[in-house]
Design a protein around this motif. Structure first.
Motif, PDB file in Angstrom:
ATOM      1  N   ALA A 145       0.816  -1.211   0.000  1.00 17.26           N
ATOM      2  CA  ALA A 145       0.000   0.000   0.000  1.00 17.26           C
ATOM      3  C   ALA A 145       0.855   1.269   0.000  1.00 17.26           C
ATOM      4  CB  ALA A 145      -0.932   0.005   1.211  1.00 17.26           C
ATOM      5  N   ARG A 146       2.164   1.109   0.142  1.00 12.59           N
ATOM      6  CA  ARG A 146       3.061   2.277   0.175  1.00 12.59           C
ATOM      7  C   ARG A 146       4.161   2.092  -0.868  1.00 12.59           C
ATOM      8  NH1 ARG A 146       5.365   3.286   5.907  1.00 12.59           N
ATOM      9  NH2 ARG A 146       5.440   1.000   6.011  1.00 12.59           N
ATOM     10  N   ILE A 147       3.809   2.371  -2.116  1.00 11.16           N
ATOM     11  CA  ILE A 147       4.747   2.220  -3.233  1.00 11.16           C
ATOM     12  C   ILE A 147       4.930   3.578  -3.905  1.00 11.16           C
ATOM     13  CG2 ILE A 147       5.215   1.120  -5.451  1.00 11.16           C
ATOM     14  CD1 ILE A 147       5.387  -0.803  -3.151  1.00 11.16           C
ATOM     15  N   GLY A 148       6.181   3.953  -4.124  1.00 13.94           N
ATOM     16  CA  GLY A 148       6.505   5.186  -4.839  1.00 13.94           C
ATOM     17  C   GLY A 148       7.348   4.894  -6.065  1.00 13.94           C
ATOM     18  N   LEU A 149       7.449   5.877  -6.945  1.00 12.63           N
ATOM     19  CA  LEU A 149       8.246   5.760  -8.161  1.00 12.63           C
ATOM     20  C   LEU A 149       9.219   6.928  -8.246  1.00 12.63           C
ATOM     21  CD1 LEU A 149       5.478   4.933 -10.838  1.00 12.63           C
ATOM     22  CD2 LEU A 149       6.864   3.318  -9.523  1.00 12.63           C
ATOM     23  N   LEU A 150      10.394   6.661  -8.811  1.00 15.19           N
ATOM     24  CA  LEU A 150      11.379   7.702  -9.090  1.00 15.19           C
ATOM     25  C   LEU A 150      11.962   7.438 -10.467  1.00 15.19           C
ATOM     26  CD1 LEU A 150      14.136   9.124  -6.773  1.00 15.19           C
ATOM     27  CD2 LEU A 150      14.735   8.332  -9.050  1.00 15.19           C
ATOM     28  N   GLY A 151      12.058   8.478 -11.280  1.00 14.48           N
ATOM     29  CA  GLY A 151      12.619   8.300 -12.614  1.00 14.48           C
ATOM     30  C   GLY A 151      13.427   9.495 -13.049  1.00 14.48           C
ATOM     31  N   HIS A 152      14.352   9.254 -13.971  1.00  9.65           N
ATOM     32  CA  HIS A 152      15.204  10.310 -14.509  1.00  9.65           C
ATOM     33  C   HIS A 152      15.055  10.370 -16.014  1.00  9.65           C
ATOM     34  CE1 HIS A 152      19.341  11.622 -16.035  1.00  9.65           C
ATOM     35  NE2 HIS A 152      18.822  12.711 -15.487  1.00  9.65           N
ATOM     36  N   SER A 153      14.848  11.560 -16.556  1.00 14.20           N
ATOM     37  CA  SER A 153      14.797  11.790 -18.002  1.00 14.20           C
ATOM     38  C   SER A 153      13.736  10.902 -18.645  1.00 14.20           C
ATOM     39  CB  SER A 153      16.195  11.558 -18.600  1.00 14.20           C
ATOM     40  OG  SER A 153      16.289  12.060 -19.906  1.00 14.20           O
ATOM     41  N   MET A 154      14.111   9.990 -19.535  1.00 17.49           N
ATOM     42  CA  MET A 154      13.142   9.080 -20.132  1.00 17.49           C
ATOM     43  C   MET A 154      12.395   8.314 -19.053  1.00 17.49           C
ATOM     44  SD  MET A 154      13.867   5.743 -22.550  1.00 17.49           S
ATOM     45  CE  MET A 154      14.533   4.834 -21.143  1.00 17.49           C
ATOM     46  N   GLY A 155      13.113   7.886 -18.023  1.00 17.86           N
ATOM     47  CA  GLY A 155      12.473   7.181 -16.915  1.00 17.86           C
ATOM     48  C   GLY A 155      11.523   8.068 -16.138  1.00 17.86           C
ATOM     49  N   ALA A 156      11.826   9.375 -16.068  1.00 16.96           N
ATOM     50  CA  ALA A 156      10.925  10.304 -15.385  1.00 16.96           C
ATOM     51  C   ALA A 156       9.602  10.425 -16.131  1.00 16.96           C
ATOM     52  CB  ALA A 156      11.594  11.674 -15.259  1.00 16.96           C
ATOM     53  N   ALA A 157       9.693  10.561 -17.447  1.00 16.89           N
ATOM     54  CA  ALA A 157       8.465  10.624 -18.243  1.00 16.89           C
ATOM     55  C   ALA A 157       7.665   9.333 -18.095  1.00 16.89           C
ATOM     56  CB  ALA A 157       8.816  10.865 -19.706  1.00 16.89           C
ATOM     57  N   SER A 176      14.276  15.696 -14.196  1.00 15.82           N
ATOM     58  CA  SER A 176      14.640  16.069 -15.573  1.00 15.82           C
ATOM     59  C   SER A 176      13.762  15.397 -16.614  1.00 15.82           C
ATOM     60  CB  SER A 176      16.118  15.715 -15.835  1.00 15.82           C
ATOM     61  OG  SER A 176      16.965  16.293 -14.870  1.00 15.82           O
ATOM     62  N   GLN A 177      12.442  15.482 -16.432  1.00 18.57           N
ATOM     63  CA  GLN A 177      11.545  14.823 -17.368  1.00 18.57           C
ATOM     64  C   GLN A 177      11.295  15.646 -18.622  1.00 18.57           C
ATOM     65  OE1 GLN A 177      10.237  16.444 -14.786  1.00 18.57           O
ATOM     66  NE2 GLN A 177       8.651  17.728 -15.714  1.00 18.57           N
ATOM     67  N   GLY A 178      11.573  16.936 -18.609  1.00 19.42           N
ATOM     68  CA  GLY A 178      11.313  17.761 -19.775  1.00 19.42           C
ATOM     69  C   GLY A 178       9.846  18.126 -19.883  1.00 19.42           C
ATOM     70  N   PRO A 179       9.416  18.599 -21.057  1.00 18.62           N
ATOM     71  CA  PRO A 179       8.013  18.999 -21.241  1.00 18.62           C
ATOM     72  C   PRO A 179       7.071  17.831 -20.984  1.00 18.62           C
ATOM     73  CG  PRO A 179       9.375  19.808 -23.046  1.00 18.62           C
ATOM     74  CD  PRO A 179      10.228  18.868 -22.259  1.00 18.62           C
ATOM     75  N   THR A 180       5.917  18.115 -20.381  1.00 20.83           N
ATOM     76  CA  THR A 180       4.928  17.082 -20.081  1.00 20.83           C
ATOM     77  C   THR A 180       3.577  17.475 -20.658  1.00 20.83           C
ATOM     78  OG1 THR A 180       4.240  18.096 -17.991  1.00 20.83           O
ATOM     79  CG2 THR A 180       6.109  16.569 -17.902  1.00 20.83           C
ATOM     80  N   SER A 181       2.706  16.496 -20.704  1.00 20.57           N
ATOM     81  CA  SER A 181       1.319  16.747 -21.137  1.00 20.57           C
ATOM     82  C   SER A 181       0.400  16.514 -19.949  1.00 20.57           C
ATOM     83  CB  SER A 181       0.951  15.809 -22.298  1.00 20.57           C
ATOM     84  OG  SER A 181       1.158  14.459 -21.927  1.00 20.57           O
ATOM     85  N   GLU A 210       6.325  23.779 -15.337  1.00 24.13           N
ATOM     86  CA  GLU A 210       5.046  23.622 -16.043  1.00 24.13           C
ATOM     87  C   GLU A 210       4.193  22.534 -15.404  1.00 24.13           C
ATOM     88  OE1 GLU A 210       6.161  22.863 -20.033  1.00 24.13           O
ATOM     89  OE2 GLU A 210       6.811  24.933 -20.433  1.00 24.13           O
ATOM     90  N   ALA A 211       4.835  21.428 -15.010  1.00 24.21           N
ATOM     91  CA  ALA A 211       4.084  20.341 -14.381  1.00 24.21           C
ATOM     92  C   ALA A 211       3.525  20.779 -13.030  1.00 24.21           C
ATOM     93  CB  ALA A 211       4.981  19.120 -14.221  1.00 24.21           C
ATOM     94  N   LEU A 212       4.274  21.601 -12.300  1.00 27.70           N
ATOM     95  CA  LEU A 212       3.767  22.125 -11.033  1.00 27.70           C
ATOM     96  C   LEU A 212       2.578  23.058 -11.273  1.00 27.70           C
ATOM     97  CD1 LEU A 212       3.985  22.796  -7.958  1.00 27.70           C
ATOM     98  CD2 LEU A 212       5.630  24.581  -8.607  1.00 27.70           C
TER      99      LEU A 212
END
Length: 523
Positions: A145-157, A176-181, A210-212
C-alpha cells in the motif's frame, strides 16, 4: 650535433614523473577499491530477472516489518547502475528499493521501439514498470500500500505516465523529465516532486515548473503545495550548478527525494542504519579507479613496449594541414551523420556517431599518406603483444569500475557484434589523429590531438543543432569528451615510447567504442 640525451624519449628523461604518477595511481586505486568494498555496508542486494526485465532489489540489512517500496527508473542510454545512489540513500532510511533496467538498456536484451519515442516505446516502458512494481509488491517484507516511483529523463516521463494511470502509486519523483502533457489535476499523479538541474537545457527546467503549475497555476519553485495525506502535494526544485547527469549525484537532490518519500510514504526517517547521504560514494569510487588507470598507463606502456633507441625520423605533416584538414574533415562528416541509416546498427545513434568518427579518421589518414609521413621501425611481434596487453588493460580499466559504480559495461545481445564496426570507425579516427601528430614534439602533438578532439565534439554539436543527428547526441557529449581526454593521455604516453600509429589507434578505438556499444539503447 645532437647528443644521446637529445634523442632519448622524454619519458626516459623524466622517471620521477612516472614514479609520482604511479604513486598517485596506487592511492586512487586504494581509495576507489575501499569505497566500492564498503558501498553496500548496511544494505542487502538481490538481482533477478522477471519476465525478461532485469531487476535489483535493495533493502536495509536486518530490516524487520513491512517496508515502503520505491521503484527507480533510469534515463535513455543509462542503466540501473547509474541510479544506485538513490537505492543507497533510501535503503538506509528504511525503504525497499527496486532498480530496473528498462528495455534496450543495461542487462536487458529487449528492443526499445523508436529509441524511446512514440506510442510503442511508451507501451514497452509501461510494461517494464508494471513488471517491476508487481515484483516489488509481491515481496513479503514490502508494504504493497506504500509504493513510490522515481525516474530520470526518459524514466521520469515513464513514471509520470505510469503513476497518472495507476492512482494506487502513493508518490512520484520526476527528475529532468522535460516537457509534459499534464492534465492539470493535483491528484494525478499523487504527491509529485519535480526536480531539474540548474545547468540543464531550459526545456528540462521549464518542464518541472510547467508540471507544477498545471495543478497550481501560481506555483513557485522551492515551495510545497497541497496535502500529502490527500495525495495532492506538489513541489518543484531547480538544483543549482548541475547538469543532466550531475543532478543525480547532488546532495540537494537526495535530500529532497528522501524528505519527499518520508513525508508521503511514511517511512521512519533515518531507518535502522541512519540517514547519511552518500550520493557519490559508489560512482566517485569508480571514478577514482578510472583515474588510477589513466595515471598508471604510461608506466605500463613503457614496461610492455620499451622505447625505441633509434629509427627512421618521422616526417611531420605540415602544420597548416595538421590544423586545417581536421576542420575540413569535421565539416565533411557532419552531413554524413544525416545520411547514415539510423537502423544500420541495432543501437540508437551509434551508426551516425560511428560514421562521423570514421569519416574524420579516413580523411586524416589519407592526408598523412599523401604527404608521405613515415613511422618508426619496431619489432612487429613485440608490438602485437603490447597491443593485446594494452587493449585488454584499457577495456578492463573502463568496464570493471563502470560496472561496479555507474554504468552497465558488459555487452549483451546485439551489442557484442555492433561493437566491431563501431571499433573499426573509432580506430580509424584515432589512427588519423596520431598520424597527424607524428613527428611533432610532445606539447605540439598534445595540442594537435586536443584541437582535433575539440573539433569533433563541436561537429557533433553542430550536427545535433542542424538536425543531422539526434539531439540525444548533446546529452552523451560529456561522456564522449571524457573518453577523448582519456585517450589523449594514453596517446601521449604511447608517443613517449614511440609506439607505432596502428597500436595507438587500436587502443583508442577500443576505449571509444566500448562505452558507445554498451550504453546506447538497443533499437
Amino acid at each position: 650535433m645532437r647528443t644521446v640525451e637529445d634523442v632519448r624519449p622524454r619519458a626516459e628523461r623524466r622517471p620521477a614523473l612516472r614514479v609520482v604518477a604511479l604513486l598517485l595511481a596506487l592511492v586512487c586505486a586504494a581509495l576507489g577499491a575501499a569505497g566500492l568494498a564498503t558501498a553496500d555496508r548496511g544494505v542487502e542486494r538481490h538481482s533477478t530477472m522477471v519476465a525478461g526485465v532485469p531487476l535489483e532489489v535493495v533493502r536495509p540489512a536486518g530490516a524487520t516489518g513491512r517496508l515502503p517500496g520505491v521503484v527507480v527508473a533510469h534515463g535513455l542510454a543509462a542503466s540501473r547502475q547509474l541510479m544506485r545512489g538513490f537505492a543507497d540513500t533510501l535503503a538506509r532510511r528504511g525503504y525497499a528499493v527496486e532498480l530496473v533496467d528498462l528495455a534496450g538498456h543495461g542487462a536487458s536484451t529487449a528492443r526499445l521501439p523508436g529509441a524511446g519515442d512514440g506510442l510503442a516505446a511508451d507501451a514497452r516502458l509501461d510494461r517494464d514498470l508494471d513488471v517491476a512494481v508487481g515484483h516489488l509488491r509481491s515481496m513479503p517484507w514490502v508494504d504493497a500500500a506504500r509504493i513510490g516511483l522515481l525516474g530520470h529523463s526518459m524514466g521520469a516521463a515513464a513514471v509520470l505516465r505510469y503513476a497518472t494511470a495507476h492512482p494506487e502509486i502513493s508518490a512520484t519523483v520526476s527528475i529532468s523529465q522535460g516537457p509534459t502533457s499534464s492534465t492539470g489535476s493535483a491528484a494525478r499523479p499523487r504527491n509529485l516532486l519535480l526536480l531539474a538541474g540548474g545547468l540543464e537545457f531550459a526545456g528540462f527546467r521549464d518542464g518541472a515548473l510547467e508540471a507544477l503549475r498545471a495543478a497550481y497555476p501560481r506555483g513557485r519553485a522551492g515551495v510545497t503545495y497541497g496535502d500529502p495525506r490527500a495525495g495532492t502535494a506538489r513541489r518543484a526544485v531547480v538544483v543549482p550548478g548541475v547538469e543532466h547527469v550531475g543532478v543525480l549525484f547532488h546532495p540537494r537532490t537526495h535530500r529532497e527525494v528522501a524528505t519527499w518519500f518520508d513525508g508521503t510514504l511514511g517511512a521512519s526517517s533515518g531507518g535502522p542504519h541512519g540517514a547519511g547521504l552518500r550520493p557519490v560514494w559508489r560512482a566517485g569510487s569508480a571514478m577514482l579507479l578510472h583515474l588510477a588507470a589513466v595515471l598508471s598507463f604510461g608506466a605500463i606502456a613503457a614496461a610492455v613496449l620499451r622505447p625505441v633507441a633509434s629509427g627512421r625520423e618521422r616526417r611531420r605533416v605540415p602544420l597548416p594541414l595538421a590544423l586545417g584538414v581536421p576542420a575540413g574533415a569535421v565539416l565533411a562528416a557532419v552531413p554524413v551523420m544525416a545520411v547514415v541509416p539510423r537502423g544500420l546498427l541495432p543501437l540508437a545513434v551509434a551508426a551516425p556517431v560511428a560514421g562521423f568518427f570514421g569519416v574524420i579518421g579516413v580523411v586524416l589518414l589519407g592526408t598523412a599518406l599523401l604527404t608521405g609521413r613515415t613511422g618508426v621501425s619496431r619489432d612487429g611481434r613485440s608490438s602485437v603483444v603490447a597491443a593485446v596487453v594494452l587493449v585488454a588493460l584499457t577495456v578492463v580499466s573502463f568496464a570493471v569500475p563502470a560496472q561496479l559504480g555507474w554504468a552497465h559495461a558488459v555487452p549483451v545481445g546485439p551489442r557484442a557484434w555492433a561493437l566491431l564496426p563501431i571499433a573499426a570507425c573509432a580506430t580509424a579516427f584515432f589512427g588519423g589523429v596520431e598520424a597527424l601528430c607524428g613527428g611533432y614534439g610532445r606539447r605540439a602533438a598534445i595540442l594537435i590531438h586536443a584541437w582535433i578532439a575539440g573539433g569533433a565534439l563541436a561537429g557533433l554539436g553542430v550536427a545535433a543543432l542542424v538536425g543531422a543527428a539526434s539531439s540525444f547526441v548533446l546529452l552523451v557529449a560529456p561522456l564522449l569528451a571524457g573518453l577523448l581526454v582519456w585517450q589523449g593521455v594514453q596517446a601521449a604516453a604511447l608517443r613517449a615510447v614511440r609506439a607505432p600509429v596502428w597500436l595507438t589507434a587500436v587502443v583508442g578505438g577500443a576505449l571509444l567504442a566500448w562505452p558507445i556499444a554498451v550504453t546506447m539503447p538497443i533499437i
